[in-house]
Write a protein that holds these residues in place. Structure first.
Motif, PDB file in Angstrom:
ATOM      1  N   TYR A 416       0.831  -1.201   0.000  1.00 50.34           N
ATOM      2  CA  TYR A 416       0.000   0.000   0.000  1.00 50.34           C
ATOM      3  C   TYR A 416       0.869   1.256   0.000  1.00 50.34           C
ATOM      4  CZ  TYR A 416      -3.953  -3.044   1.097  1.00 50.34           C
ATOM      5  OH  TYR A 416      -4.920  -4.016   1.053  1.00 50.34           O
ATOM      6  N   MET A 417       1.933   1.215   0.782  1.00 50.11           N
ATOM      7  CA  MET A 417       2.799   2.388   0.873  1.00 50.11           C
ATOM      8  C   MET A 417       3.492   2.656  -0.457  1.00 50.11           C
ATOM      9  SD  MET A 417       5.774   3.153   3.637  1.00 50.11           S
ATOM     10  CE  MET A 417       6.780   1.828   3.004  1.00 50.11           C
ATOM     11  N   MET A 418       3.950   1.608  -1.130  1.00 49.11           N
ATOM     12  CA  MET A 418       4.628   1.791  -2.408  1.00 49.11           C
ATOM     13  C   MET A 418       3.686   2.352  -3.463  1.00 49.11           C
ATOM     14  SD  MET A 418       7.218  -1.474  -2.716  1.00 49.11           S
ATOM     15  CE  MET A 418       7.974  -0.821  -4.199  1.00 49.11           C
ATOM     16  N   LEU A 419       2.439   1.910  -3.457  1.00 47.98           N
ATOM     17  CA  LEU A 419       1.460   2.467  -4.391  1.00 47.98           C
ATOM     18  C   LEU A 419       1.244   3.946  -4.145  1.00 47.98           C
ATOM     19  CD1 LEU A 419      -1.207  -0.412  -4.485  1.00 47.98           C
ATOM     20  CD2 LEU A 419       0.410   0.216  -6.284  1.00 47.98           C
ATOM     21  N   ILE A 420       1.155   4.307  -2.867  1.00 50.66           N
ATOM     22  CA  ILE A 420       0.971   5.725  -2.522  1.00 50.66           C
ATOM     23  C   ILE A 420       2.195   6.533  -2.934  1.00 50.66           C
ATOM     24  CG2 ILE A 420       0.693   7.342  -0.604  1.00 50.66           C
ATOM     25  CD1 ILE A 420      -0.910   5.152   0.837  1.00 50.66           C
ATOM     26  N   VAL A 421       3.409   5.977  -2.661  1.00 48.77           N
ATOM     27  CA  VAL A 421       4.644   6.681  -3.013  1.00 48.77           C
ATOM     28  C   VAL A 421       4.750   6.874  -4.522  1.00 48.77           C
ATOM     29  CG1 VAL A 421       7.158   6.440  -3.076  1.00 48.77           C
ATOM     30  CG2 VAL A 421       5.919   5.988  -0.965  1.00 48.77           C
ATOM     31  N   LEU A 422       4.459   5.816  -5.294  1.00 52.13           N
ATOM     32  CA  LEU A 422       4.522   5.928  -6.752  1.00 52.13           C
ATOM     33  C   LEU A 422       3.515   6.937  -7.280  1.00 52.13           C
ATOM     34  CD1 LEU A 422       5.019   2.189  -7.771  1.00 52.13           C
ATOM     35  CD2 LEU A 422       6.665   4.044  -8.017  1.00 52.13           C
ATOM     36  N   PHE A 423       2.322   6.940  -6.704  1.00 52.08           N
ATOM     37  CA  PHE A 423       1.298   7.895  -7.140  1.00 52.08           C
ATOM     38  C   PHE A 423       1.748   9.328  -6.858  1.00 52.08           C
ATOM     39  CE2 PHE A 423      -2.338  10.562  -5.939  1.00 52.08           C
ATOM     40  CZ  PHE A 423      -3.020  10.592  -7.150  1.00 52.08           C
ATOM     41  N   LEU A 424       2.277   9.556  -5.642  1.00 59.95           N
ATOM     42  CA  LEU A 424       2.725  10.907  -5.302  1.00 59.95           C
ATOM     43  C   LEU A 424       3.911  11.328  -6.165  1.00 59.95           C
ATOM     44  CD1 LEU A 424       2.465  10.809  -1.402  1.00 59.95           C
ATOM     45  CD2 LEU A 424       0.945  11.978  -3.003  1.00 59.95           C
ATOM     46  N   MET A 425       4.845  10.397  -6.414  1.00 59.56           N
ATOM     47  CA  MET A 425       5.981  10.716  -7.271  1.00 59.56           C
ATOM     48  C   MET A 425       5.513  11.053  -8.684  1.00 59.56           C
ATOM     49  SD  MET A 425       8.679   7.811  -5.952  1.00 59.56           S
ATOM     50  CE  MET A 425       9.780   8.047  -7.317  1.00 59.56           C
ATOM     51  N   MET A 426       4.588  10.251  -9.197  1.00 59.12           N
ATOM     52  CA  MET A 426       4.066  10.500 -10.546  1.00 59.12           C
ATOM     53  C   MET A 426       3.351  11.845 -10.610  1.00 59.12           C
ATOM     54  SD  MET A 426       3.904   9.114 -13.544  1.00 59.12           S
ATOM     55  CE  MET A 426       3.000   9.430 -15.074  1.00 59.12           C
ATOM     56  N   LEU A 427       2.605  12.155  -9.561  1.00 58.03           N
ATOM     57  CA  LEU A 427       1.866  13.421  -9.527  1.00 58.03           C
ATOM     58  C   LEU A 427       2.832  14.608  -9.501  1.00 58.03           C
ATOM     59  CD1 LEU A 427      -0.861  14.889  -9.257  1.00 58.03           C
ATOM     60  CD2 LEU A 427      -0.617  14.646  -6.770  1.00 58.03           C
ATOM     61  N   ILE A 428       3.840  14.541  -8.639  1.00 61.96           N
ATOM     62  CA  ILE A 428       4.806  15.646  -8.517  1.00 61.96           C
ATOM     63  C   ILE A 428       5.597  15.817  -9.810  1.00 61.96           C
ATOM     64  CG2 ILE A 428       6.882  16.410  -7.306  1.00 61.96           C
ATOM     65  CD1 ILE A 428       5.738  15.014  -4.804  1.00 61.96           C
ATOM     66  N   ILE A 472      14.933  -0.703  -0.972  1.00 61.39           N
ATOM     67  CA  ILE A 472      14.495  -0.435  -2.345  1.00 61.39           C
ATOM     68  C   ILE A 472      13.551   0.762  -2.390  1.00 61.39           C
ATOM     69  CG2 ILE A 472      13.069  -1.387  -4.208  1.00 61.39           C
ATOM     70  CD1 ILE A 472      14.365  -4.109  -3.606  1.00 61.39           C
ATOM     71  N   ILE A 473      12.736   0.931  -1.367  1.00 55.98           N
ATOM     72  CA  ILE A 473      11.853   2.097  -1.320  1.00 55.98           C
ATOM     73  C   ILE A 473      12.673   3.383  -1.280  1.00 55.98           C
ATOM     74  CG2 ILE A 473      10.139   3.311   0.084  1.00 55.98           C
ATOM     75  CD1 ILE A 473       9.015   0.621   0.875  1.00 55.98           C
ATOM     76  N   ALA A 474      13.742   3.390  -0.469  1.00 64.08           N
ATOM     77  CA  ALA A 474      14.614   4.564  -0.424  1.00 64.08           C
ATOM     78  C   ALA A 474      15.335   4.751  -1.756  1.00 64.08           C
ATOM     79  CB  ALA A 474      15.629   4.410   0.706  1.00 64.08           C
ATOM     80  N   LEU A 475      15.678   3.636  -2.411  1.00 63.25           N
ATOM     81  CA  LEU A 475      16.366   3.692  -3.704  1.00 63.25           C
ATOM     82  C   LEU A 475      15.524   4.395  -4.763  1.00 63.25           C
ATOM     83  CD1 LEU A 475      18.575   2.682  -5.737  1.00 63.25           C
ATOM     84  CD2 LEU A 475      17.243   0.563  -5.895  1.00 63.25           C
ATOM     85  N   MET A 476      14.230   4.195  -4.726  1.00 58.32           N
ATOM     86  CA  MET A 476      13.347   4.782  -5.740  1.00 58.32           C
ATOM     87  C   MET A 476      13.518   6.302  -5.818  1.00 58.32           C
ATOM     88  SD  MET A 476      10.051   2.392  -4.818  1.00 58.32           S
ATOM     89  CE  MET A 476       8.878   3.534  -5.508  1.00 58.32           C
ATOM     90  N   GLY A 477      13.572   6.941  -4.669  1.00 57.64           N
ATOM     91  CA  GLY A 477      13.711   8.393  -4.650  1.00 57.64           C
ATOM     92  C   GLY A 477      15.041   8.863  -5.225  1.00 57.64           C
ATOM     93  N   ILE A 478      16.126   8.114  -4.956  1.00 57.48           N
ATOM     94  CA  ILE A 478      17.450   8.504  -5.444  1.00 57.48           C
ATOM     95  C   ILE A 478      17.507   8.395  -6.966  1.00 57.48           C
ATOM     96  CG2 ILE A 478      19.912   7.987  -5.335  1.00 57.48           C
ATOM     97  CD1 ILE A 478      19.420   6.883  -2.524  1.00 57.48           C
TER      98      ILE A 478
END
Length: 606
Positions: A416-428, A472-478
């Motif tokens: 659930y958290m990864m879906l939210i993170v991807l959505f927010l990243m895509m939105l930004i 891996i979640i932290a890696l996504m942002g980098i």
């Protein structure tokens, strides 16, 4: 859920990033504007700084520039290289070359030898066995000293009357606690445990016996058997324990049912009921004979004395007297007990466990090799043992507990958290570039970094685990940060009037240095953590590997194959627009940043 300790790490990272933003916006400009920074200095030709600049310039212009030109000329061929990389890593995972597990094996600084004999066993026997185990532990310690010249086992203690992992207490149970100092030593705590287990050997008299340290996230294999028919559950338990014992990958198979003390189970015959007897009356007469019954109270001086009557001590020490006992019927007649009652001797239950309204027995097992893949072992149990168990005992239900349950809690919340993170990243990203298409281009860089992180675990010889997923979640942002820098430079070059090929080439050359330097410093900062051998660092190493190797492989593919991705997707957009309008557009006509400029011009004219 299930990994609440990660919230503290997330807080530290977010706070650090916020302070770095403050430094970048308010402190760094002040430093750059100082006279010392702005004044030009004539550098020495052979200075260390100039050599580094020349090396980076050579890497950028000669090596990277040459490869980038080839990729720009052959974007479609280059586009499939990351795809092949992902397929290759997937095959390594499928063939167990890169191992997977729920949680990594964390070395421990103490372990226990725990034993439980049959209930009612004398304390002297339990104590003698614990002393025997303590002696074997000391022998192992001496063997290690002879091999390495250093001691690992610091001290041992015996605790009689209780266990921690077995759930047993009484004169039949006890443990030997062994304290270790294995940090930085050539022999791991897991090897020490295996040596002690081998030194002690088999213990056929023990009902339960284990040698091992604490499992922070639960047992590697833990299976709950539930149902309404408790006898069927016990039969299923014995079947499952026998099958697990036959697996060389597992050791120390135990269950939480436990054996109670011996009990006499009475079953009255029809003649007993005809004479007016019942279970209560028969049990009372047997208790009177062996335990006794109060028949009189006397006053002796100032004391009250109770008089009890029961069989002589010689007759109370053997159950054989029960065969000769006679029962008195309500009419006063005496009958041999065998004429009125059938009885058998069994061990009773220590406790009655329920889970979701059903009786439950839980079977636990440890791994013989602490670094083996827990997921593969459990999959083997599911495929080879569980179907046969369910076919024999159809009323028994199974649920997997221990590490699998803990990992499921973590992965469910993580999804659930990864879906939210991807959505927010895509939105930004979409808002920043004013294009969902370019936001998607940046997101498409993430899978290569994720599989690079998995390959990094294989290189380091560690399994991919739940802790790796948090890295891996932290890696996504980098990875997204580097892709944003690259794509922003590409858009800027297009706005300056360059064609698509020139713009993508200039973006790679101009952004090579900052992207490579940030990635190199990230990997260099994390690698001391990866090489750390302390007990505390073992929880962070999987996350460090995910970030370091994900950045390493992700940066390589980003610099070389993001240009191929941009050019390939440009051709795809042109093809769709051609089919939609009937007119084949040029490469510049489908780029979002130039489309925005044309729209603004049309608005100004209107």
């Amino acid at each position: 859920e299930g990994m609440e300790m990660m919230s503290q790490m997330a807080f530290v990272v977010i706070a650090s990033l916020l302070f770095s933003l403050i430094e970048a916006f308010f402190v760094l400009p002040t430093h750059l504007a100082s006279k010392y920074i702005l004044q030009t200095k004539k550098e020495r030709k052979l200075s260390f700084r100039s050599r580094i600049d020349k090396f980076i310039a050579y890497m950028r212009d000669e090596l990277y520039g040459y490869m980038l030109k080839w990729i720009i000329r052959n974007p479609r061929k280059s586009f499939f290289v990351p795809v092949l990389f992902i397929i290759t890593v997937s095959l390594l995972l499928a063939n167990n070359v890169i191992k997977t597990t729920f949680f990594p094996a964390i070395p421990f600084d103490d372990f226990k030898v725990e034993v439980a004999f049959k209930p009612g066993e004398r304390e002297s026997k339990t104590k003698a066995f614990l002393e025997y185990c303590q002696k074997k532990v000391q022998e192992v310690n001496q063997d290690i000293i002879n091999e390495t010249g250093d001691t690992i086992i610091t001290y041992t203690t015996i605790e009689l009357g209780r266990t921690e992992s077995l759930g047993e207490s009484g004169s039949n149970a006890g443990l030997v606690r062994v304290s270790l100092d294995a940090e930085g030593k050539s022999i791991s705590s897991f090897e020490v445990v295996n040596r002690v287990r081998e030194k002690i050997g088999e213990v056929p008299d023990a009902e339960k016996f284990i040698v091992g340290g604490e499992h922070r996230w639960g047992k590697p294999v833990s299976i709950s058997l539930r149902g309404k028919n408790f006898r069927e559950i016990k039969e299923a338990k014995e079947f499952l324990k026998n099958e697990l014992n036959a697996m060389p990958e597992l050791k120390d198979i135990t269950d939480n049912s436990g054996l109670g003390k011996r009990e006499i189970l009475l079953k009255l015959k029809p003649e007993a009921y005809m004479l007016g007897l019942n279970h209560g009356e028969v049990s009372r007469q047997i208790r009177q004979g062996f335990f006794g019954d109060e028949v009189q109270r006397l006053i002796v001086g100032t004391d009250e004395v109770r008089v009890w009557v029961r069989y002589p001590e010689t007759d109370r020490n053997s159950l054989g007297v029960l065969e000769k006992m006679r029962l008195r019927a309500p009419g006063g007649q005496l009958y041999p007990i065998g004429q009125l009652v059938d009885y058998k001797i069994e061990r009773g239950e220590v406790n009655i466990r329920h889970f979701d309204g059903a009786r439950e027995i839980r079977i636990d097992a440890d791994q013989a090799d602490a670094y083996a893949s827990t997921t593969d072992i459990l999959e083997s149990v599911k495929q080879n043992i569980v179907p046969r168990l369910l076919s024999r005992y159809p009323d028994v239900r199974i649920e997997y507990m221990g590490q699998q349950k803990r990992a499921k809690k973590s992965t469910d919340s993580m999804q659930y958290m990864m879906l939210i993170v991807l959505f927010l990243m895509m939105l930004i990203l979409s808002l920043n570039f004013n294009s969902a298409y370019q936001g998607l281009l940046i997101i498409m860089v993430i899978p290569v970094g994720v599989f690079g992180a998995m390959l990094g675990h294989g290189i380091e010889g560690l399994p991919v685990s739940t802790l790796s997923a948090w890295g891996i979640i932290a890696l996504m942002g980098i990875l997204v940060n580097d892709a944003v820098v690259y794509l922003d430079a590409f858009n800027r070059n297009l706005r300056d009037g360059d064609d698509v090929y020139t713009a993508i080439y200039k973006a790679g050359i101009s952004r090579f240095r900052p992207i490579v330097l940030t990635s190199v410093t990230t990997v260099a900062g994390l690698y001391p953590l990866i090489l750390e051998t302390s007990f505390q660092a073992q929880f962070l190493i999987p996350m460090g590997i995910s970030v370091a190797y994900g950045v390493l492989f992700g940066t390589f593919f980003l610099l070389l194959f993001l240009p191929a991705l941009v050019l390939t997707m440009n051709d795809v957009r042109r093809t769709f627009k051609w089919f939609w309008t009937g007119v084949k557009p040029g490469k510049l006509e489908v780029e979002p940043t130039l489309i925005d400029i044309r729209r603004l011009k049309e608005i100004d004219k209107a």
